[in-house]
Design a protein around this motif. Structure first.
Motif, PDB file in Angstrom:
ATOM      1  N   GLY A   1       2.698  17.410  42.526  1.00 53.31           N
ATOM      2  CA  GLY A   1       3.896  17.195  43.332  1.00 53.31           C
ATOM      3  C   GLY A   1       4.178  15.720  43.577  1.00 53.31           C
ATOM      4  O   GLY A   1       5.327  15.281  43.516  1.00 53.31           O
ATOM      5  N   VAL A   2       3.105  14.945  43.869  1.00 51.03           N
ATOM      6  CA  VAL A   2       3.295  13.509  44.103  1.00 51.03           C
ATOM      7  C   VAL A   2       3.777  12.810  42.839  1.00 51.03           C
ATOM      8  O   VAL A   2       4.711  11.988  42.869  1.00 51.03           O
ATOM      9  CB  VAL A   2       1.985  12.883  44.622  1.00 51.03           C
ATOM     10  CG1 VAL A   2       2.070  11.365  44.618  1.00 51.03           C
ATOM     11  CG2 VAL A   2       1.658  13.393  46.016  1.00 51.03           C
TER      12      VAL A   2
ATOM     13  N   SER B   1       5.371  14.127  40.294  1.00 49.94           N
ATOM     14  CA  SER B   1       6.734  14.551  40.009  1.00 49.94           C
ATOM     15  C   SER B   1       7.730  13.881  40.949  1.00 49.94           C
ATOM     16  O   SER B   1       8.805  13.428  40.519  1.00 49.94           O
ATOM     17  CB  SER B   1       6.838  16.073  40.124  1.00 49.94           C
ATOM     18  OG  SER B   1       8.151  16.507  39.886  1.00 49.94           O
ATOM     19  N   GLY B   2       7.387  13.785  42.242  1.00 51.25           N
ATOM     20  CA  GLY B   2       8.291  13.167  43.204  1.00 51.25           C
ATOM     21  C   GLY B   2       8.504  11.688  42.944  1.00 51.25           C
ATOM     22  O   GLY B   2       9.635  11.191  42.989  1.00 51.25           O
TER      23      GLY B   2
ATOM     24  N   LEU C   1      12.006   9.904  41.770  1.00 50.98           N
ATOM     25  CA  LEU C   1      12.586   8.837  42.581  1.00 50.98           C
ATOM     26  C   LEU C   1      12.841   7.586  41.739  1.00 50.98           C
ATOM     27  O   LEU C   1      13.918   6.967  41.820  1.00 50.98           O
ATOM     28  CB  LEU C   1      11.656   8.527  43.748  1.00 50.98           C
ATOM     29  CG  LEU C   1      12.212   7.657  44.867  1.00 50.98           C
ATOM     30  CD1 LEU C   1      13.401   8.338  45.526  1.00 50.98           C
ATOM     31  CD2 LEU C   1      11.125   7.378  45.899  1.00 50.98           C
TER      32      LEU C   1
ATOM     33  N   GLY D   1      11.508   6.742  49.648  1.00 48.89           N
ATOM     34  CA  GLY D   1      10.903   8.056  49.438  1.00 48.89           C
ATOM     35  C   GLY D   1       9.905   8.413  50.524  1.00 48.89           C
ATOM     36  O   GLY D   1       9.855   9.561  50.976  1.00 48.89           O
TER      37      GLY D   1
ATOM     38  N   PHE E   1      10.063  11.523  53.026  1.00 42.68           N
ATOM     39  CA  PHE E   1       8.948  12.474  53.116  1.00 42.68           C
ATOM     40  C   PHE E   1       8.437  12.585  54.553  1.00 42.68           C
ATOM     41  O   PHE E   1       8.128  13.687  55.028  1.00 42.68           O
ATOM     42  CB  PHE E   1       7.821  12.024  52.191  1.00 42.68           C
ATOM     43  CG  PHE E   1       6.577  12.863  52.290  1.00 42.68           C
ATOM     44  CD1 PHE E   1       6.540  14.112  51.694  1.00 42.68           C
ATOM     45  CD2 PHE E   1       5.458  12.417  52.989  1.00 42.68           C
ATOM     46  CE1 PHE E   1       5.402  14.908  51.790  1.00 42.68           C
ATOM     47  CE2 PHE E   1       4.329  13.191  53.083  1.00 42.68           C
ATOM     48  CZ  PHE E   1       4.286  14.440  52.480  1.00 42.68           C
TER      49      PHE E   1
ATOM     50  N   SER F   1      20.413  15.786  53.501  1.00 44.47           N
ATOM     51  CA  SER F   1      20.259  15.423  52.088  1.00 44.47           C
ATOM     52  C   SER F   1      21.584  14.956  51.487  1.00 44.47           C
ATOM     53  O   SER F   1      21.613  14.006  50.700  1.00 44.47           O
ATOM     54  CB  SER F   1      19.719  16.616  51.296  1.00 44.47           C
ATOM     55  OG  SER F   1      18.461  17.029  51.793  1.00 44.47           O
TER      56      SER F   1
END
Length: 404
Positions: A155-156, A158-159, A163, A202, A206, A250
């Motif tokens: 997940g990290v 991919s995020g 970004l 980001g 988060f 968002s």
């Protein structure tokens, strides 16, 4: 007798072929609606049966203004944009800079796919514990921990990749607005100084999401403890409310990465800029972003699903014919599926980033007269390749959000 402008009906404009020899202001047959003679237009002609020019210009004696299309130096006309122009401009920007846009997207998505494949072995080993008859508690804890670590790392990665991709793709799309082409190396060179502020944005996003999730979880636990069977009356509306707030926030922040990359602002300032630009345009921004996501999802699914199914059949036949262990035989299928998914996801992300970048340009043109700034930057940049960033302090020194 002189009229309001000081001209006499018998002398202005002088009799001639344009007015058929009739004094200005007098009625004449077959000279337009209301009996007006059209100065400067040959009668009869294409305007003989219409009220062009309007009577206000006929009475003043000056020629009527003609429509002049707004300038279009790059992929969009320099005026507030419609939905079709934003979508077409994003496609044209990606087509003009395929290596900088699609190349960057495929590279970052390949990193995500590689990380997923490498973590797949750890996930398989975690799931094997559940196949035993009586797994020990420590094995279950280890399996859940391994699965959580693998999912968190994926997940990290991919995020962060998404970004960075959003930030990089803003540059070639925005430069295409002023007819500047961008190479792969040039896009990364212009973006590298903004990676840390982008990651800071980001982290802020988060942290805000994590705080919201913890508040939701805490209130839900208290509701279950206090209301028991009736806790759903509190939890369900709360979850729906949080979802609405998440969508609203968002959308308000959708152009923050573009402002951060082009204007050279910090994370918090870019958040405030996005909040300001979307004020009064929330529904329009939300509709464009939602429609773009639906279009990209449908196209990607229609193209990638048959390919993924065909690859699954081929890998399945080859695995059935071999005697390798299950984990190793499944790995080629995962790798092939991730490769196809990464390819079409990258293309979709590139197009979505293009739409978001042009949405930022459109909002600035609507609120700040940004089209004048872009036209001046196009003229100053010329036809040669430069490192100009439209609308930012790195271009020609004007202050973002202020007068040019």
């Amino acid at each position: 007798m002189p009229d309001a402008s000081g001209r006499t009906a018998s002398t202005w404009p002088p009799p001639g072929p344009s007015t058929g020899g009739t004094p200005y202001g007098a009625q004449a047959p077959n000279q337009g609606w209301g009996g007006y003679a059209s100065p400067g237009i040959q009668q009869p002609g294409p305007y003989s049966g219409s009220a062009y020019p309007p009577p206000a210009y006929q009475a003043s004696g000056y020629p009527a203004p003609r429509y002049q299309a707004p300038p279009k130096p790059g992929v969009i006309p320099l005026r507030p944009l419609g939905l079709g122009e934003i979508l077409d401009g994003a496609f044209q920007a990606c087509r003009r800079n395929p290596v900088a846009t699609f190349g960057s997207a495929i590279l970052l998505q390949a990193v995500v796919a590689l990380a997923t494949v490498l973590l797949f072995g750890n996930i398989l080993s975690s799931l094997e514990v559940f196949e035993s008859q009586n797994p020990a508690p420590e094995d279950l804890i280890g399996a859940f921990a391994g699965f959580g670590v693998a999912a968190s790392v994926a997940g990290v990665v991919s995020g962060v990749a998404l970004l960075i991709l959003q930030g990089i793709l803003v540059i070639p799309v925005a430069r295409a607005v002023i007819n500047q082409r961008t190479s792969f190396g040039q896009a990364w060179r212009l973006a590298r100084g903004r990676f840390l502020p982008l990651i800071g944005f980001g982290l802020l996003s988060f942290a805000a999401g994590l705080v919201g999730f913890l508040l939701l979880a805490g209130i839900s636990v208290l509701a279950i403890a206090g209301l028991e069977d009736y806790s759903a009356l509190v939890i369900v509306p709360l979850v729906l409310g949080v979802a609405v707030v998440l969508v609203w926030a968002s959308t308000k922040l959708v152009v923050a990465p573009a402002a951060l990359m082009l204007e050279g602002t910090g994370p918090w300032t870019s958040i405030k800029r996005s909040w300001q630009l979307t004020r009064g345009n929330w529904w329009r921004t939300f509709g464009i972003v939602l429609l773009t996501s639906i279009i990209v999802s449908i196209i990607a699914s229609v193209i990638s699903m048959p390919l993924t199914f065909a690859v699954s059949l081929l890998v399945g036949f080859s695995s059935a014919a071999s005697s390798t262990p299950d984990a190793l035989s499944t790995l080629p299928l995962v790798a092939a599926t991730q490769a196809i998914t990464a390819l079409f996801t990258a293309i979709g992300y590139a197009f979505q980033a293009g739409v978001t970048s042009l949405l930022y340009v459109d909002l600035r043109m609507r609120r700040e007269g940004f089209d004048v700034v872009l036209l001046r930057e196009h003229e100053q940049a010329g036809a040669g390749r430069t490192d100009v960033l439209p609308g930012g302090t790195t271009s020609f020194g004007h202050r973002p959000g202020g007068p040019a």
